[in-house]
Design a protein around this motif. Structure first.
Motif, PDB file in Angstrom:
ATOM      1  N   ALA A  22      51.799  63.678  13.606  1.00 25.68           N
ATOM      2  CA  ALA A  22      51.685  64.690  12.892  1.00 25.68           C
ATOM      3  C   ALA A  22      50.888  65.813  13.121  1.00 25.68           C
ATOM      4  O   ALA A  22      50.105  65.666  13.719  1.00 25.68           O
ATOM      5  CB  ALA A  22      50.511  63.566  11.494  1.00 25.68           C
ATOM      6  N   VAL A  23      51.235  66.828  12.349  1.00 26.18           N
ATOM      7  CA  VAL A  23      50.411  67.923  13.003  1.00 26.18           C
ATOM      8  C   VAL A  23      49.820  68.534  11.166  1.00 26.18           C
ATOM      9  O   VAL A  23      49.997  68.588  10.700  1.00 26.18           O
ATOM     10  CB  VAL A  23      51.421  69.146  13.303  1.00 26.18           C
ATOM     11  N   ASP A  24      48.827  69.370  11.426  1.00 17.57           N
ATOM     12  CA  ASP A  24      48.345  70.514  10.328  1.00 17.57           C
ATOM     13  C   ASP A  24      48.225  71.196  10.089  1.00 17.57           C
ATOM     14  O   ASP A  24      49.880  71.985  11.456  1.00 17.57           O
ATOM     15  CB  ASP A  24      47.042  69.861  11.045  1.00 17.57           C
ATOM     16  N   SER A  25      48.125  72.194   8.720  1.00 17.32           N
ATOM     17  CA  SER A  25      48.992  73.347   9.402  1.00 17.32           C
ATOM     18  C   SER A  25      47.833  74.048   9.710  1.00 17.32           C
ATOM     19  O   SER A  25      46.910  73.582   9.537  1.00 17.32           O
ATOM     20  CB  SER A  25      49.105  73.984   7.377  1.00 17.32           C
ATOM     21  N   PRO A  26      48.173  75.425  10.054  1.00 13.53           N
ATOM     22  CA  PRO A  26      47.300  75.693  10.931  1.00 13.53           C
ATOM     23  C   PRO A  26      46.415  76.324   9.744  1.00 13.53           C
ATOM     24  O   PRO A  26      46.020  76.529   8.448  1.00 13.53           O
ATOM     25  CB  PRO A  26      48.132  77.828  11.187  1.00 13.53           C
ATOM     26  N   ILE A  80      45.653  70.657  17.004  1.00 13.64           N
ATOM     27  CA  ILE A  80      46.877  70.473  16.858  1.00 13.64           C
ATOM     28  C   ILE A  80      47.452  70.562  15.704  1.00 13.64           C
ATOM     29  O   ILE A  80      47.449  69.465  14.897  1.00 13.64           O
ATOM     30  CB  ILE A  80      47.554  68.616  17.454  1.00 13.64           C
ATOM     31  N   ILE A  81      48.583  72.030  15.855  1.00 12.32           N
ATOM     32  CA  ILE A  81      49.100  72.485  14.258  1.00 12.32           C
ATOM     33  C   ILE A  81      50.877  72.075  14.309  1.00 12.32           C
ATOM     34  O   ILE A  81      51.207  72.506  15.538  1.00 12.32           O
ATOM     35  CB  ILE A  81      48.022  73.449  13.959  1.00 12.32           C
ATOM     36  N   GLY A  82      51.134  72.899  13.539  1.00 11.32           N
ATOM     37  CA  GLY A  82      52.453  73.177  13.331  1.00 11.32           C
ATOM     38  C   GLY A  82      52.498  74.374  12.488  1.00 11.32           C
ATOM     39  O   GLY A  82      51.647  74.826  11.702  1.00 11.32           O
ATOM     40  N   ALA A  83      53.666  75.153  12.364  1.00  7.95           N
ATOM     41  CA  ALA A  83      53.769  76.259  11.374  1.00  7.95           C
ATOM     42  C   ALA A  83      53.920  75.813   9.512  1.00  7.95           C
ATOM     43  O   ALA A  83      53.307  76.436   9.641  1.00  7.95           O
ATOM     44  CB  ALA A  83      55.391  76.620  11.758  1.00  7.95           C
ATOM     45  N   ARG A  84      53.592  73.926   9.304  1.00  7.50           N
ATOM     46  CA  ARG A  84      53.370  73.819   8.766  1.00  7.50           C
ATOM     47  C   ARG A  84      52.904  72.224   8.100  1.00  7.50           C
ATOM     48  O   ARG A  84      53.008  72.101   9.877  1.00  7.50           O
ATOM     49  CB  ARG A  84      54.308  73.977   7.723  1.00  7.50           C
ATOM     50  N   ALA A  85      52.388  71.719   7.856  1.00  6.93           N
ATOM     51  CA  ALA A  85      51.846  70.181   7.786  1.00  6.93           C
ATOM     52  C   ALA A  85      52.561  69.015   7.918  1.00  6.93           C
ATOM     53  O   ALA A  85      54.340  69.622   6.927  1.00  6.93           O
ATOM     54  CB  ALA A  85      50.549  69.476   7.375  1.00  6.93           C
ATOM     55  N   GLY A  86      52.944  68.194   8.791  1.00  2.00           N
ATOM     56  CA  GLY A  86      54.330  67.260   8.745  1.00  2.00           C
ATOM     57  C   GLY A  86      54.228  66.781   9.954  1.00  2.00           C
ATOM     58  O   GLY A  86      53.497  66.075  10.907  1.00  2.00           O
ATOM     59  N   GLN A  87      55.306  65.693   9.896  1.00  2.00           N
ATOM     60  CA  GLN A  87      55.884  64.885  10.686  1.00  2.00           C
ATOM     61  C   GLN A  87      56.712  65.998  11.898  1.00  2.00           C
ATOM     62  O   GLN A  87      57.400  66.348  11.595  1.00  2.00           O
ATOM     63  CB  GLN A  87      56.091  63.826  10.981  1.00  2.00           C
ATOM     64  N   VAL A  88      56.345  65.634  13.684  1.00  2.00           N
ATOM     65  CA  VAL A  88      57.270  66.064  13.972  1.00  2.00           C
ATOM     66  C   VAL A  88      57.295  65.337  15.319  1.00  2.00           C
ATOM     67  O   VAL A  88      56.746  64.940  16.177  1.00  2.00           O
ATOM     68  CB  VAL A  88      56.239  67.475  14.872  1.00  2.00           C
ATOM     69  N   ARG A  89      58.815  65.402  15.883  1.00  2.00           N
ATOM     70  CA  ARG A  89      59.407  64.616  17.036  1.00  2.00           C
ATOM     71  C   ARG A  89      59.408  65.362  18.274  1.00  2.00           C
ATOM     72  O   ARG A  89      60.036  66.308  18.196  1.00  2.00           O
ATOM     73  CB  ARG A  89      60.296  64.941  16.713  1.00  2.00           C
ATOM     74  N   LEU A  90      58.656  65.154  18.819  1.00  2.00           N
ATOM     75  CA  LEU A  90      58.866  65.899  20.527  1.00  2.00           C
ATOM     76  C   LEU A  90      59.802  65.107  21.608  1.00  2.00           C
ATOM     77  O   LEU A  90      60.400  64.506  21.405  1.00  2.00           O
ATOM     78  CB  LEU A  90      57.159  64.954  20.949  1.00  2.00           C
ATOM     79  N   ALA A  91      59.988  66.009  22.334  1.00  2.00           N
ATOM     80  CA  ALA A  91      60.846  65.945  23.516  1.00  2.00           C
ATOM     81  C   ALA A  91      60.284  64.182  23.742  1.00  2.00           C
ATOM     82  O   ALA A  91      59.792  64.159  24.546  1.00  2.00           O
ATOM     83  CB  ALA A  91      60.482  66.748  24.539  1.00  2.00           C
ATOM     84  N   VAL A 127      52.777  72.408  17.585  1.00  2.00           N
ATOM     85  CA  VAL A 127      53.458  71.145  18.101  1.00  2.00           C
ATOM     86  C   VAL A 127      54.633  71.435  17.274  1.00  2.00           C
ATOM     87  O   VAL A 127      54.918  71.945  15.960  1.00  2.00           O
ATOM     88  CB  VAL A 127      53.294  70.004  17.892  1.00  2.00           C
ATOM     89  N   TYR A 128      55.966  71.688  17.219  1.00  2.00           N
ATOM     90  CA  TYR A 128      57.355  71.419  16.595  1.00  2.00           C
ATOM     91  C   TYR A 128      58.037  70.436  17.430  1.00  2.00           C
ATOM     92  O   TYR A 128      57.921  71.006  18.122  1.00  2.00           O
ATOM     93  CB  TYR A 128      57.893  72.886  16.871  1.00  2.00           C
ATOM     94  N   ASP A 129      59.364  70.450  16.432  1.00  2.00           N
ATOM     95  CA  ASP A 129      60.575  69.587  16.843  1.00  2.00           C
ATOM     96  C   ASP A 129      60.599  69.861  18.673  1.00  2.00           C
ATOM     97  O   ASP A 129      61.105  70.853  18.636  1.00  2.00           O
ATOM     98  CB  ASP A 129      61.971  69.691  16.176  1.00  2.00           C
ATOM     99  N   GLY A 130      61.129  68.810  19.351  1.00  2.00           N
ATOM    100  CA  GLY A 130      61.336  69.083  21.129  1.00  2.00           C
ATOM    101  C   GLY A 130      60.908  69.845  21.290  1.00  2.00           C
ATOM    102  O   GLY A 130      61.112  70.169  22.650  1.00  2.00           O
ATOM    103  N   CYS A 131      59.324  70.238  21.449  1.00  2.00           N
ATOM    104  CA  CYS A 131      58.634  70.282  22.145  1.00  2.00           C
ATOM    105  C   CYS A 131      58.203  69.403  22.867  1.00  2.00           C
ATOM    106  O   CYS A 131      58.304  67.682  22.971  1.00  2.00           O
ATOM    107  CB  CYS A 131      57.124  70.998  22.358  1.00  2.00           C
ATOM    108  N   LEU A 184      63.529  78.193  14.754  1.00  2.00           N
ATOM    109  CA  LEU A 184      62.452  78.016  15.262  1.00  2.00           C
ATOM    110  C   LEU A 184      62.114  79.597  14.960  1.00  2.00           C
ATOM    111  O   LEU A 184      60.033  79.567  15.282  1.00  2.00           O
ATOM    112  CB  LEU A 184      61.927  77.404  16.422  1.00  2.00           C
ATOM    113  N   ASP A 185      62.393  79.948  13.300  1.00  2.00           N
ATOM    114  CA  ASP A 185      61.524  80.771  13.339  1.00  2.00           C
ATOM    115  C   ASP A 185      60.249  81.446  12.324  1.00  2.00           C
ATOM    116  O   ASP A 185      59.591  81.935  12.560  1.00  2.00           O
ATOM    117  CB  ASP A 185      63.122  81.665  12.044  1.00  2.00           C
ATOM    118  N   GLU A 186      59.644  79.898  11.477  1.00  2.00           N
ATOM    119  CA  GLU A 186      58.248  79.850  11.318  1.00  2.00           C
ATOM    120  C   GLU A 186      57.542  79.711  12.302  1.00  2.00           C
ATOM    121  O   GLU A 186      56.428  80.770  12.245  1.00  2.00           O
ATOM    122  CB  GLU A 186      58.475  78.589  10.721  1.00  2.00           C
TER     123      GLU A 186
END
Length: 327
Positions: free
Chosen positions: A62-66, A45-56, A7-11, A92-94
């Motif tokens: 909230a997502v976990d780190s890998p 549900i993971i992100g490149a790093r833990a934290g809050q992600v805003r979806l489309a 999961v990443y911002d805008g997905c 989206l380099d990470e």
């Protein structure tokens, strides 16, 4: 199988949670059939790093780190115009780094435009792949080292699977269930979830008019000229005269912009008009053929089947609009 959804911002949130929920249904049905059986899937549900992600659309999650996983699934990102893709991918380099590491050790899959992110990470070079039909041409243009299969629902190349437009998360989920558990469970999940077990191609859903709008101005003008004369016999000399060009110059210019001949694009438009007539009228196949410029219904049917992977009759049966009042 440990499935991690990136999961990443805008997905696209539906692709994230739709896949997660279909696999949850698979787990529930497995336990219903055999109470002591282990759940076949665990989903994170993971992100490149833990934290809050805003979806489309603006929802936040909230997502976990890998965490350790067997399969990484990459959903699509939202964009309004083709020109926005570069700026989205540039931040989206990470995520691309995580994808490259995953490909080196595990299985990776994408849903819809998530294949653009895979391609930008370089992991699809030299591979076959698909994406949402509406921007398959753009993907092929951007990433010439990728063999894009625009009408495929799912493409597997080695340990990477790419899937078609938006709701293809359901097709991918059922295939994953077939691969990991079996056809019986996949069929049961499809029935319970109202997901078609037999969608093998995006071709019946393709709308050539949307694809043609992405062409450069000359090709769009030719397409518009065809749309006004869709039932007329194709004459290259008349087309060239309308645009004050020689036939040779017109063919060269048109192919440079589209990669196709004008006749191929006219056939696209005729098939789209035929689809509309089959969906919304009771005209016979022969009458539909005549409406879009074919005196021979057999020739028309062959073209239609080649472009949509369905006969005209099968297309009408699947897509003809039901007369239902919802509210």
């Amino acid at each position: 199988m440990r499935v991690a959804i990136l999961v990443y911002d805008g997905c696209m949130g539906a692709e994230v949670f739709g896949l997660s929920d279909v696999l949850l249904v698979a787990n529930r049905l497995t336990r219903l059939r055999a109470p002591d059986a282990p759940a076949p899937f665990s989903v994170s549900i993971i992100g490149a790093r833990a934290g809050q992600v805003r979806l489309a659309g603006g929802a936040q999650v909230a997502v976990d780190s890998p965490q350790p996983f067997d399969l990484l699934v990459v959903p699509a990102f939202d964009f309004n115009t083709i020109e926005e893709i570069d700026s989205i991918l540039s931040v989206l380099d990470e995520e691309k780094s995580l994808i490259r590491r995953a490909v080196a050790q595990r299985r990776v899959a994408s849903i819809c435009g998530g294949s653009l992110l895979l391609a930008d990470a370089g992991v699809l070079d030299g591979r076959r792949a698909t994406t949402a039909w509406a921007f398959a041409g753009e993907m092929a243009r951007r990433y010439p080292k990728v063999e894009v299969i625009p009408d495929a629902m799912l493409v597997r190349d080695g340990e990477i699977v790419t899937s078609g437009a938006f709701t293809a998360y359901g097709d991918f989920a059922l295939q994953l269930i077939r691969d990991c558990v079996g056809t019986s469970l996949a069929r049961a999940v499809g029935r319970l979830s109202l997901i078609d077990n037999n969608r093998h191609s995006q071709a019946p859903y393709l709308d050539a008019r949307l694809s043609h709008r992405r062409y450069e101005s000359f090709a769009r003008a030719v397409s518009a000229w065809f749309e006004k004369r869709i039932g007329e016999r194709y004459r290259l000399d008349a087309l060239a005269s309308a645009f004050n060009l020689s036939s040779r110059t017109l063919l060269r210019k048109f192919r440079a912009e589209t990669g196709h001949s004008p006749l191929y694009i006219l056939q696209d438009l005729r098939v789209e008009r035929a689809k509309l007539l089959l969906e919304t009228t009771t005209l016979s196949v022969a009458q539909v053929a005549a409406e879009v410029g074919y005196l021979d219904a057999v020739t028309f049917s062959r073209l239609f089947t080649r472009r949509t992977h369905l006969t005209p009759a099968a297309f009408r049966k699947r897509f003809q609009m039901a007369d239902i009042t919802v509210f």
